[in-house]
Design an enzyme around this catalytic site. Sequence first.
Site, PDB file in Angstrom:
ATOM      1  N   ASP A  27       3.778   3.105   9.768  1.00  0.00           N
ATOM      2  CA  ASP A  27       2.885   4.376   9.548  1.00  0.00           C
ATOM      3  C   ASP A  27       1.975   3.918   8.516  1.00  0.00           C
ATOM      4  O   ASP A  27       0.652   4.345   8.512  1.00  0.00           O
ATOM      5  CB  ASP A  27       4.034   5.270   8.641  1.00  0.00           C
ATOM      6  CG  ASP A  27       3.525   6.830   9.119  1.00  0.00           C
ATOM      7  OD1 ASP A  27       3.101   7.066  10.192  1.00  0.00           O
ATOM      8  OD2 ASP A  27       4.474   7.645   8.624  1.00  0.00           O
ATOM      9  N   ASP A  44       8.111  11.934  12.163  1.00  0.00           N
ATOM     10  CA  ASP A  44       8.459  11.963  10.561  1.00  0.00           C
ATOM     11  C   ASP A  44       9.588  12.959  10.633  1.00  0.00           C
ATOM     12  O   ASP A  44      10.205  13.068   9.526  1.00  0.00           O
ATOM     13  CB  ASP A  44       7.218  12.705   9.957  1.00  0.00           C
ATOM     14  CG  ASP A  44       5.966  11.795  10.116  1.00  0.00           C
ATOM     15  OD1 ASP A  44       6.093  10.647   9.770  1.00  0.00           O
ATOM     16  OD2 ASP A  44       4.803  12.465   9.869  1.00  0.00           O
TER      17      ASP A  44
END
Length: 542
Positions: A390, A443
């Site tokens: 990420d 997420d």
Amino acid sequence: MGFKRGVFSCCFCVVFAVFLLNSCFLVIGGDIVHQDNVAPHRPGCNNNFVLVKVPTWVNGNEVTQFVGLGARFGPTLESKEKRANQTRLAFADPPDCCSMPRNKLTSEAILVHRGNCSFTTKAKVAEAAGASAIIIINNQTELFKMVCDPGESDVDIGIPAVMLPQDAGTGLIEFLRNSSTVSVQMYSPNRPAVDVAEVFLWLMSVVTILCASYWSAWSAREAAIEQDKFLKDGSDDYGGKEVTHSGGVLDINTTSALLFVVVASCFLIMLYKLMSFWFIEVLVVLFCIGGVEGLQTCLVTLLSCFRWFEHAQESFLKVPLLGPVSYLTLAISPFCLAFAIMWAVFRHVSFAWIGQDILGMALIITVLQIIRVPNLKVGTVLLTCAFFYDIFWVFVSKWVFHKSVMIEVARGYKSGEEGIPMLLKIPRICDPWGGYSIIGFGDIILPGLLVAFSLRYDWLCKKSLRAGYFLWTMTAYGLGLFATYVALNLMDGHGQPALLYIVPSTLGTFLMLAAKRGELKHLWTRGEPYRTCPHIQLQPAE
């Protein structure tokens, strides 16, 4: 269970790798303030680059609204619409405004073409001619940051300067040619510090993980009860073997957790390079496939809890190529398919986000039921890889590709700004700029795998809420997501990698609690919770 296993495998292979790559948390609709440390700063040339609203009136009637970009120089624009003056617009003659205009100006805003001289020269000429503002039309469809020339030492410009993209400028020119009066207004409203949409998106993410975790724990408990029953009966058919997961459950191993970064990164680069209208259409089809399966699975499971639907769920019909399918599944499937098709067809309407969120939440809950983290070691490897993945694709990729690859893909780079569908989104309700608050499926799913594992362990090892791990891991997820929102607002809406905040809070909390309680080694190496607590006698759920 052949039908379920086949569909689950297809759903996992085709869709799972697609939506996990989008783990970025950002605001769609554009950042209002564009920070730039490269463009020179000096007195008279130190404004932030801000987006500007340019509503347009033709013969007294408002017809449209354009969005431009404020210059580094000139006075700052009003943030309130009611304080911004409505000014008549005039087209420069000559169009480049590099020399004194031949048409007389009396406080009009002047519309000019880019090129042949510097931006500051155009602004100074327009100001000297009596213009109250200058609107410069770019020679491309994108916006360009207007800065001062490196050699200029004295920059004293008293009128605001705004750049419009080429298509907006063409529209204004047509209005001027075909109408007697055209007037504009220029202002740059601020985004609210906190928007209601962010609160609802936080709640959606937390509720989705809660539902998925309890479903996963309930299924694991039922499987453990079934195994205990076979062990007590001493069935010769099983010969002491462990009962494997039912319903097509797939355990992630360390190798697949490591491969996640490689596969997801390759797919993300492919999206970035091949992003186009047709590619988005392919992703929409894949999302609908996963959404139909997720919605169908959730509805069938929910309805089978009611006594009225028990018979329909327990009665099966043999379908060619699919095997035995329950009557309840056959009844629900057309509705789920029609729902997904309706969303795909009307996904550009203002309320289509509701259908996308329903399909997305159902898909996430189903995936968290199918795919499981078997122990803390695999969970740690998976989340650690996702953590660096990420950060790299949101922040570090700018140095390699000159743009944040993750953010560009989420925004629908080179695809007409439609954006990929593998995310939850809510319109920013109190934002004058509109747009959406969004969160990527990754997420929710990646930390959700750890949260679901914690609840399965707590239930099957008979741990109380406070003595277990679920309460603290779930709380840590909520706090980590909240920290992401805080960072998002502190950084003027610039996209944030949510896992940067969520992984340390969830995984860190789990590891510290396990170490403090002396259970880290046990959780790290052993498999599913019901196998780590053989001394526990499980009772069927009421």
